[in-house]
Design a protein around this motif. Structure first.
Motif, PDB file in Angstrom:
ATOM      1  N   MET A 186       0.822  -1.207   0.000  1.00 14.41           N
ATOM      2  CA  MET A 186       0.000   0.000   0.000  1.00 14.41           C
ATOM      3  C   MET A 186       0.864   1.269   0.000  1.00 14.41           C
ATOM      4  O   MET A 186       0.434   2.312  -0.499  1.00 14.41           O
ATOM      5  N   GLU A 344      -8.300   6.211  -2.998  1.00 11.49           N
ATOM      6  CA  GLU A 344      -8.036   5.054  -2.137  1.00 11.49           C
ATOM      7  C   GLU A 344      -9.132   4.020  -2.268  1.00 11.49           C
ATOM      8  O   GLU A 344      -8.858   2.809  -2.277  1.00 11.49           O
ATOM      9  N   LYS A 345     -10.383   4.458  -2.390  1.00 12.77           N
ATOM     10  CA  LYS A 345     -11.482   3.507  -2.512  1.00 12.77           C
ATOM     11  C   LYS A 345     -11.362   2.700  -3.799  1.00 12.77           C
ATOM     12  O   LYS A 345     -11.641   1.489  -3.818  1.00 12.77           O
ATOM     13  N   ASP A 348      -8.627   0.221  -3.195  1.00 14.89           N
ATOM     14  CA  ASP A 348      -9.069  -0.853  -2.296  1.00 14.89           C
ATOM     15  C   ASP A 348      -9.909  -1.869  -3.045  1.00 14.89           C
ATOM     16  O   ASP A 348      -9.761  -3.081  -2.843  1.00 14.89           O
ATOM     17  N   LEU A 353      -6.957  -3.350  -0.057  1.00 11.16           N
ATOM     18  CA  LEU A 353      -6.071  -2.699   0.918  1.00 11.16           C
ATOM     19  C   LEU A 353      -6.637  -2.730   2.330  1.00 11.16           C
ATOM     20  O   LEU A 353      -5.880  -2.788   3.301  1.00 11.16           O
ATOM     21  N   THR A 354      -7.960  -2.689   2.457  1.00  8.17           N
ATOM     22  CA  THR A 354      -8.548  -2.643   3.801  1.00  8.17           C
ATOM     23  C   THR A 354      -8.466  -3.976   4.527  1.00  8.17           C
ATOM     24  O   THR A 354      -8.879  -4.069   5.683  1.00  8.17           O
ATOM     25  N   ASP A 355      -7.918  -5.003   3.882  1.00  9.95           N
ATOM     26  CA  ASP A 355      -7.640  -6.242   4.614  1.00  9.95           C
ATOM     27  C   ASP A 355      -6.622  -5.989   5.724  1.00  9.95           C
ATOM     28  O   ASP A 355      -6.565  -6.742   6.707  1.00  9.95           O
ATOM     29  N   TYR A 357      -6.377  -2.955   7.573  1.00  9.71           N
ATOM     30  CA  TYR A 357      -6.994  -1.632   7.761  1.00  9.71           C
ATOM     31  C   TYR A 357      -6.114  -0.677   8.555  1.00  9.71           C
ATOM     32  O   TYR A 357      -5.951   0.488   8.192  1.00  9.71           O
ATOM     33  N   LEU A 360      -3.337   0.653   6.536  1.00  9.25           N
ATOM     34  CA  LEU A 360      -3.844   1.575   5.523  1.00  9.25           C
ATOM     35  C   LEU A 360      -4.149   2.940   6.136  1.00  9.25           C
ATOM     36  O   LEU A 360      -3.841   3.974   5.541  1.00  9.25           O
ATOM     37  N   LEU A 403     -12.669   4.138   4.691  1.00  5.85           N
ATOM     38  CA  LEU A 403     -11.687   3.680   3.713  1.00  5.85           C
ATOM     39  C   LEU A 403     -12.161   2.462   2.910  1.00  5.85           C
ATOM     40  O   LEU A 403     -11.504   2.104   1.914  1.00  5.85           O
ATOM     41  N   TYR A 404     -13.241   1.853   3.310  1.00  5.69           N
ATOM     42  CA  TYR A 404     -13.715   0.690   2.563  1.00  5.69           C
ATOM     43  C   TYR A 404     -14.282   1.105   1.209  1.00  5.69           C
ATOM     44  O   TYR A 404     -14.954   2.130   1.091  1.00  5.69           O
ATOM     45  N   ALA A 405     -13.992   0.308   0.187  1.00  5.58           N
ATOM     46  CA  ALA A 405     -14.513   0.594  -1.151  1.00  5.58           C
ATOM     47  C   ALA A 405     -16.034   0.479  -1.171  1.00  5.58           C
ATOM     48  O   ALA A 405     -16.621  -0.309  -0.451  1.00  5.58           O
TER      49      ALA A 405
END
Length: 405
Positions: A186, A344-345, A348, A353-355, A357, A360, A403-405
């Motif tokens: 990331m 970022e979304k 992701d 990427l938020t795996d 978090y 990130l 931050l989650y898509a």
């Protein structure tokens, strides 16, 4: 303990005797007694190693009986850092030389390991390459080893972002192959985004033309005319930005006022009391200079985003707290922040990427701080300022999931 002068950025090293029987991996012993670990770093700190020497996780964790076996003999050597504090501990496997992170928790059963680097040498190399994207007096440092020195303006913009990302990825993949740890993956995707815009005239940034239109869609950008500006908005660079570049109507965590005229905060309260969920405010409770604070929209319920009509500073006014806090240096860095979050979304959605978090959130905060230190700096700068900063909080709040898509 054998250390060089860390006050001038020297490496932190240990003697053979200080390694005890904790470290049996030859390459790791040679690195710690030779090249050592960086005394200064914006990404990680090794002060604990310098001050206390090697310590096992089992000695630090509460309820150590519940600690997973793989964690017990891990050695704490430092911590990942964000803008204003240390975060997860950096731990070393003395048998394999592998480096990971973990959060030391009161409930040891909740602790686990996240890979960070295959060796101390790789960790040092990864950090050095990444730090070439960090701030020097408010602007990114030249990528002397990752990118050739070119005229200043070519080191910013979409092509510069792509080149920096590709070359940083190559550094990581050269060592780790297709198993680049999430923190560095990331870093290669997010941190180069700080190079999208060069220095502006009258504002911090000069955003590439159509950048927001391409990200949010041309129909999602609101541009203003002079007739839309209240008389209190006298800061010409801000007026020009709102006329020529505009702002997204829906920035996920920011909603632009589009159905009502822009007005000073004091006028807004006078004209639309039915919009407020907080108790009616008196003039004395409004922030100083409310007649020159122009409301652009809202962040969260009961939190207005305002721009100082005289200086162009962007602030957040919280009704529940009756407090004005810094938000961004100016309108250009506000637009960058909204673009960064939107970008970022997309990343992701493509890369998950938020795996990771927490990593990130740290990366997003540090990337924003590269462009706009004020947005992340908790040092009080206004009357009553409590140091809370909206963007780092929203990035780190996993439950809100910005931050989650």
């Amino acid at each position: 303990m054998s250390t060089t002068d860390t006050e001038v950025g020297g490496a932190i090293t240990l003697t053979d005797d200080e390694l005890f029987s904790y470290i049996t991996h030859d390459g790791t012993r040679q690195w710690l007694t030779g090249a050592g670990l960086p005394g200064e770093s914006t990404l990680m700190g090794f002060g604990a190693l310098r001050d206390r020497g090697l310590r096992r996780v089992v000695e630090l964790a509460g309820d150590a009986e519940r600690l997973a076996e793989e964690l017990q003999d891990q050695l704490v050597i430092g911590a990942l850092r964000t803008f204003d504090r240390d975060l997860e501990s950096i731990v070393l496997d003395g048998v394999t030389g592998e480096v990971s992170t973990t959060s030391v928790r009161p409930d040891a059963a909740l602790m686990d390991l996240s890979p960070l680097a295959p060796s101390l040498e790789a960790l040092t190399r990864f950090a050095a390459a990444t730090e070439e994207l960090t701030v020097l007096h408010g602007r990114p440092a030249p990528l002397t080893s990752l990118m050739p020195l070119t005229p200043r303006d070519t080191r910013f913009g979409p092509k510069a972002v792509t080149e920096a990302s590709d070359r940083l990825s190559a550094v990581f993949e050269d060592v780790a192959g297709d198993r680049v740890p999430p923190f560095w993956r990331m870093a290669a995707l997010i941190r180069p985004l700080a190079r999208i815009a060069g220095p502006g005239e009258g504002l911090t940034l000069d955003l590439p033309k159509r950048l927001l239109d391409e990200e949010f869609g041309a129909g999602g950008i609101m541009r203003f005319e002079d007739v839309d500006f209240p008389t209190a908005l006298t800061h010409e660079p801000t007026r020009r930005f709102l006329r020529e570049t505009g702002l997204p109507e829906d920035g996920f965590v920011f909603q632009l006022d589009t159905e009502v005229p822009l007005s000073a905060l004091s006028e807004y309260y006078d004209e639309r009391p039915e919009d407020f969920t907080a108790a009616e405010l008196t003039v004395a409770e409004l922030p100083a200079g409310a007649d020159r604070l122009i409301r652009l929209g809202h962040l969260l319920e009961d939190t207005s985003l305002v721009v100082d009509g005289s200086t162009g500073a962007v602030l957040a006014w919280s009704e529940p707290d009756l407090l004005l806090r810094p938000l961004n240096a100016d309108i250009s860095t506000l637009a960058f922040t909204l673009w960064l979050l939107h970008r970022e979304k997309s990343l992701d959605a493509a890369h998950g990427l938020t795996d990771s978090y927490d990593h990130l959130a740290v990366t997003m905060t540090q990337t924003l701080a590269t462009v706009d230190p004020l947005a992340c700096d908790p040092a009080p700068s206004l009357p009553g300022d409590d140091g809370r900063r909206y963007w780092p909080e929203i990035f780190e709040d996993r439950t809100r999931g910005a931050l989650y898509a």
